[in-house]
Design a protein around this motif. Structure first.
Motif, short mmCIF file in Angstrom:
data_model
loop_
_atom_site.label_atom_id
_atom_site.label_comp_id
_atom_site.label_asym_id
_atom_site.label_seq_id
_atom_site.Cartn_x
_atom_site.Cartn_y
_atom_site.Cartn_z
N VAL A 118 0.85 -1.19 0.00
CA VAL A 118 0.00 0.00 0.00
C VAL A 118 0.89 1.25 0.00
N PHE A 130 -7.70 -1.73 -2.39
CA PHE A 130 -7.35 -2.62 -1.29
C PHE A 130 -8.49 -3.60 -1.02
N PHE A 156 -4.07 -1.29 6.13
CA PHE A 156 -4.53 -0.12 5.36
C PHE A 156 -4.74 1.16 6.18
N SER A 167 -7.75 6.25 -2.52
CA SER A 167 -7.83 4.79 -2.50
C SER A 167 -9.24 4.28 -2.77
#
Ligand code: PGA
Length: 255
Positions: A118, A130, A156, A167
């Motif tokens: 990430v 994700f 995350f 994201s």
């Protein structure tokens, strides 16, 4: 609150050789452009690494972005066979799918490794998609919410608010991936609402409603519209049904 974000992402997995992939991408590109369908939806194609730079040349960038399906967790160096975020970025791709359940289970990717991926992705101006999701066993034990919370917190939630807003999160119950079995719209909505609540609690100052949360797991033309209607479902991450231009188009029309 702005308009509900809409995102349709394809995950081709390890399918199509380069020529077949080019043909499929061109077909999707032409069909989407000719139909003018859902101009506000972001469409992302997650293709094999070696397809990225070639497909990038033929896609209409106003409608499409490309995603890699994985990336190395280190920047560069002596890691034979790995593909770095910087390399991915240089192909013209904008996204990387991180933590897909196949990577977690088959390739034993750890929480720590996913956290690194990430970071390396965001550092290279790539946007992570994700993935999180429970196994059938987790669900039977009523651990699904806990498991997803743990996956998000472990790999995350360390990202800052600015990075959060770049994201995408994908909820993919493992028992529904490639099995033909889909979570019911209610089961999916319950989990998406849970993820939204976790985001709200953790990122108090952000507009978490703008963070797309995609559902994945046997999304098909026949079930997409009931899923996409749910309040906290912003679209899909589609495997099998993304390998045919027609079915991918029908799913796009389901928004
Ligand atoms: P599926 O795959 O649509 O074939 O179930 C989804 C995914 O693994 O992302």
């Amino acid at each position: 609150m702005g308009m509900k974000p809409k995102v349709l992402a394809a995950n081709w997995k390890m399918n199509t050789d380069l020529q077949q992939g080019m043909k499929l991408a061109a077909d999707i590109n032409n069909k989407v452009n000719a139909s003018g369908v859902e101009p506000h939806a972001r469409i992302i194609l997650g293709v094999p690494f070696i397809h990225l730079s070639e497909i990038a040349k033929i896609m209409d960038y106003r409608r499409f972005s490309l995603a890699a399906q994985n990336c190395a967790e280190c920047d560069s160096g002596a890691y034979t066979g790995e593909v770095s975020a910087e390399m991915i970025k240089s192909t013209g791709a904008h996204y990387v799918i991180i933590g897909h359940s196949e990577r977690r289970h088959i390739f034993k990717e750890s929480y720590e490794s996913l956290q690194n991926k990430v970071d390396v992705c965001l550092k290279n101006a790539l946007r992570p998609i994700f993935c999180c999701g429970e196994t059938l066993d987790d669900r039977k034990k009523e651990m699904h919410k806990k498991v997803v919370e743990e996956q998000l917190k472990a790999s995350f939630f360390h990202v800052n608010e600015e990075y959060l807003m770049r994201s995408i999160i994908a909820y993919e119950p493992v028992w529904a991936i490639g099995t033909g079995e889909t979570a019911t719209p209610e089961q999916a909505q319950e989990m998406h609402e849970w993820i939204r609540t976790l985001l709200r609690d953790h990122y108090k100052n952000s507009n978490v409603d703008d963070v797309p949360i995609l559902y994945g797991g046997s999304v098909k033309p026949g079930n997409a519209s009931d899923l996409f209607k749910q309040q906290d479902i912003n679209g899909g991450l589609v495997g099998g049904a993304s390998l045919k231009a027609e079915s991918f188009m029908s799913i796009l029309k389901a928004f």
